[in-house]
Write an enzyme that holds these catalytic residues in place. Structure first.
Site, PDB file in Angstrom:
ATOM      1  CB  CYS A 132      -4.175  -7.458   1.280  1.00 20.66           C
ATOM      2  SG  CYS A 132      -4.056  -9.258   1.316  1.00 20.66           S
ATOM      3  CB  CYS A 135      -6.731  -9.589  -0.533  1.00 15.06           C
ATOM      4  SG  CYS A 135      -6.023  -9.769   1.093  1.00 15.06           S
ATOM      5  CG  ASP A 136      -7.464  -6.497  -2.855  1.00 10.03           C
ATOM      6  OD1 ASP A 136      -8.430  -7.284  -2.810  1.00 10.03           O
ATOM      7  OD2 ASP A 136      -7.271  -5.625  -1.995  1.00 10.03           O
TER       8      ASP A 136
END
Ligand code: NDP
Length: 308
Positions: A132, A135-136
């Site tokens: 992701c 997200c990261d």
């Protein structure tokens, strides 16, 4: 007989549980083999509103579960083997618990990211391996990153990651990309993206500090080489967790449950779907949670209509 059963305990299912428990529907929440869902495979979550310092995925999900329990949601851990949605009340066969009968059903079983299945990959999820970028990506500021895959997701992630990374190398197993032309054009014009096509990933390279690169096989020459990177984003597709529903509910060609636009209603009255199991586009914890609250409200309204 339950008024409401929720299958799946990611942000969608747990938010539905909080809402239904507060509405005195006393939901039974069935959690499967990956309680908490995909968020528990990431480390820090910095884009869920309300946590200015960030929160770990595991802690966020534990908090949501506690919040649902506080209002009376009942939890059971077990595998849903099959369901009978042909008539109401709906019947579920649950491992270790036998048959469960419910007036309404909320399906929030999510989707699972596909992985490459190569050495050192699974062990380093959240430690350099991610599925992701939203997200990261932030954790790889000024670092070198590899994105694996040749579809729209891979190219979108590669483009997005150039906001943070010093360099993004796109590794794809064929010479031709699967992605749409517009995505390809966008990525080709991005100077930070390097192309490493016709290369099959064979092993994640690590040292004591974490991920340091990806070993790939050049399919044309048969030679193995290592591409250096601190982070590897695997974007080789997702599959919705709907195998236990096959043939019982309308899905799209990829198995995602179809819902009536603007609602969580499926083609079966009394069955609602929320979160990634019905959303291949946004796939965010906050959008899943939002659709979980919608499913709870839709299911509460459905019960009210039965009682009138
Ligand atoms: P896709 O299935 O389209 O692409 C998956 C990619 O991963 C393919 O290039 C495939 O290679 C590669 N792959 C699969 N398994 C492996 C493996 N084991 N090892 C190496 N490579 C592998 O998935 P996406 O998630 O990219 O897209 C899913 C859907 O969502 C599509 O319909 C897409 O159009 C859509 N989407 C649209 C977006 C947009 O419009 N902005 C953004 C993101 C997704 P190969 O090509 O060789 O099969």
């Amino acid at each position: 007989m339950y008024k409401s059963v929720i299958v799946g305990t990611g942000p969608a299912g747990l938010t539905a549980a909080i809402y239904l428990a507060r509405a005195n529907m006393r939901p039974l929440v069935i959690e499967g083999p990956e309680p908490g869902g995909q968020l528990t495979t990431t480390t820090e979550v910095e884009n869920f509103p309300g946590f200015p310092e960030g929160i770990t995925g595991t802690e966020l999900m534990e908090n949501m579960r506690k919040q649902a329990e506080r209002f009376g949601a009942e939890f059971y851990t077990g595998w849903v083997k099959s369901v009978d949605l042909s008539k109401r009340p709906f019947k579920l066969q649950v491992e270790g618990k036998g048959e469960i009968v419910s007036e309404t059903l909320i399906i929030s079983t999510g989707a699972s990211a596909k992985y490459l299945g190569i050495p050192n990959e699974k062990e380093n999820i959240g430690r350099g391996i991610s599925t992701c970028a939203t997200c990261d990506g932030f954790f790889f500021r000024d670092k070198e990153i590899i994105v694996v895959g040749g579809g729209d997701s891979a190219l979108e992630e590669a483009n997005f990651l150039t906001r943070f990374a010093s360099k993004v190398t796109l590794v794809h197993r064929r010479k031709e990309l699967r992605a749409s032309k517009i995505m390809q054009d966008r990525a080709r014009s991005n100077e930070k993206i390097r192309w490493s096509l016709d290369k099959t990933p064979v092993e994640v390279v690590i040292d004591e500090s974490g991920v340091t690169g990806l070993k790939v096989l050049n399919n044309s020459t048969g030679k193995v080489e290592v591409i250096q990177a601190n982070g590897i984003f695997v974007a080789v597709g997702h599959h919705p967790n709907t195998s236990f529903l096959i043939g019982q509910i309308n899905t799209d060609d990829n198995g995602y449950i179809l819902t009536k636009p603007g609602t969580t209603e499926t083609n079966i009255p009394g069955v609602f779907a929320c979160g990634d199991v019905q959303d291949s586009r946004y796939r965010q914890a906050i959008t899943a949670a939002g659709s979980g609250s919608m499913a709870a409200i839709d299911s509460e309204k459905f019960m009210e209509s039965l009682e009138q």
